[in-house]
Design an enzyme around this catalytic site. Sequence first.
Site, PDB file in Angstrom:
ATOM      1  N   LYS A  98       0.825  -1.222   0.000  1.00  0.00           N
ATOM      2  CA  LYS A  98       0.000   0.000   0.000  1.00  0.00           C
ATOM      3  C   LYS A  98       0.858   1.270   0.000  1.00  0.00           C
ATOM      4  O   LYS A  98       0.593   2.186  -0.756  1.00  0.00           O
ATOM      5  CB  LYS A  98      -0.927   0.048   1.226  1.00  0.00           C
ATOM      6  CG  LYS A  98      -1.978  -1.034   1.267  1.00  0.00           C
ATOM      7  CD  LYS A  98      -3.039  -0.718   2.318  1.00  0.00           C
ATOM      8  CE  LYS A  98      -2.492  -0.600   3.722  1.00  0.00           C
ATOM      9  NZ  LYS A  98      -1.973  -1.869   4.276  1.00  0.00           N
ATOM     10  N   ARG A 124      -0.940  -9.103  13.163  1.00  0.00           N
ATOM     11  CA  ARG A 124      -1.508  -8.044  12.308  1.00  0.00           C
ATOM     12  C   ARG A 124      -2.384  -8.627  11.206  1.00  0.00           C
ATOM     13  O   ARG A 124      -3.395  -8.065  10.820  1.00  0.00           O
ATOM     14  CB  ARG A 124      -0.388  -7.184  11.729  1.00  0.00           C
ATOM     15  CG  ARG A 124       0.261  -6.314  12.801  1.00  0.00           C
ATOM     16  CD  ARG A 124       1.548  -5.701  12.323  1.00  0.00           C
ATOM     17  NE  ARG A 124       1.331  -4.677  11.322  1.00  0.00           N
ATOM     18  CZ  ARG A 124       2.224  -4.356  10.392  1.00  0.00           C
ATOM     19  NH1 ARG A 124       3.362  -4.985  10.331  1.00  0.00           N
ATOM     20  NH2 ARG A 124       1.951  -3.413   9.537  1.00  0.00           N
TER      21      ARG A 124
HETATM   22  P1  AMP Z   1       0.367   1.009   9.296  1.00  0.00           P
HETATM   23  O1  AMP Z   1       1.599   1.807   9.049  1.00  0.00           O
HETATM   24  O2  AMP Z   1      -0.818   1.537   8.538  1.00  0.00           O
HETATM   25  O3  AMP Z   1       0.562  -0.462   9.098  1.00  0.00           O
HETATM   26  O4  AMP Z   1      -0.007   1.205  10.847  1.00  0.00           O
HETATM   27  C1  AMP Z   1       0.872   0.806  11.874  1.00  0.00           C
HETATM   28  C2  AMP Z   1       0.091   0.549  13.151  1.00  0.00           C
HETATM   29  O5  AMP Z   1      -0.574   1.756  13.554  1.00  0.00           O
HETATM   30  C3  AMP Z   1      -1.027  -0.480  13.046  1.00  0.00           C
HETATM   31  O6  AMP Z   1      -0.559  -1.793  13.188  1.00  0.00           O
HETATM   32  C4  AMP Z   1      -1.948  -0.058  14.166  1.00  0.00           C
HETATM   33  O7  AMP Z   1      -1.442  -0.444  15.431  1.00  0.00           O
HETATM   34  C5  AMP Z   1      -1.853   1.461  14.084  1.00  0.00           C
HETATM   35  N1  AMP Z   1      -2.882   2.021  13.182  1.00  0.00           N
HETATM   36  C6  AMP Z   1      -2.682   2.689  12.011  1.00  0.00           C
HETATM   37  N2  AMP Z   1      -3.848   3.040  11.451  1.00  0.00           N
HETATM   38  C7  AMP Z   1      -4.816   2.580  12.267  1.00  0.00           C
HETATM   39  C8  AMP Z   1      -6.231   2.588  12.229  1.00  0.00           C
HETATM   40  N3  AMP Z   1      -6.911   3.145  11.220  1.00  0.00           N
HETATM   41  N4  AMP Z   1      -6.908   2.015  13.272  1.00  0.00           N
HETATM   42  C9  AMP Z   1      -6.257   1.454  14.314  1.00  0.00           C
HETATM   43  N5  AMP Z   1      -4.930   1.385  14.394  1.00  0.00           N
HETATM   44  C10 AMP Z   1      -4.200   1.933  13.390  1.00  0.00           C
END
Ligand code: AMP
Length: 194
Positions: free
Chosen positions: A20, A151
């Site tokens: 992504k 995750r």
């Molecule tokens: P990402 O970089 O999008 O994979 O986000 C890293 C981490 O941030 C995730 O594993 C969640 O712990 C938290 N996180 C990011 N976006 C969200 C969301 N929309 N809702 C809940 N947790 C989030």
Amino acid sequence: MSAAIAKSRIVLLGPPGAGKGTQAAALIEALGIPHVSTGDMLRAAVKAGTPVGLQAKAVMDSGELVSDEIVIGIAGERLSEDDAKEGFLLDGFPRTLAQADALEKLLDRLGVELDCCLALTVENEAVVQRLLKRAEIEGRADDNEETIRERMRVYDAETAPLLEFYGGRDRLIEADGMGTIEEVGERIRKSLNS
Ligand code: AMP
């Protein structure tokens, strides 16, 4: 990527490791819209040691989701800024049905509509391999094998239902996320134009 893509309010969906972030970077450049990543915003909050960051750190490190309340708050603030008026690429938000509902309400209040939810589809084991590689390169605290599996589980349980949510609203566009960055980018461009 061609400038002919008419869609400018986009939710990018896909399991962790689907690519992504990489595809988002190409898309925002082609479309001239801001990249709104709740993961990036949360990591910045953790780094800055803000109250939100302090609350989110342990949750993020374990691969769980930060509370809907927190992420709805930060996404809402970001989408209300001037540069998001003409469009945005949401990356990593929404991740739960409650967040998707909150986004609908927020966009309603702002008087705009989501153009589409672009979902990248990948094979699970390929995703695990991608993430393990990224963990080596970037040293992210939430990228050890145990956390990666968690995750994925969280994605299947909490986020995958959004495919149906957006499908039911006729807003779902799926693109095969397997292949090189260029191949996937080309598929995305085609699916956004169709
Ligand atoms: P990402 O970089 O999008 O994979 O986000 C890293 C981490 O941030 C995730 O594993 C969640 O712990 C938290 N996180 C990011 N976006 C969200 C969301 N929309 N809702 C809940 N947790 C989030």
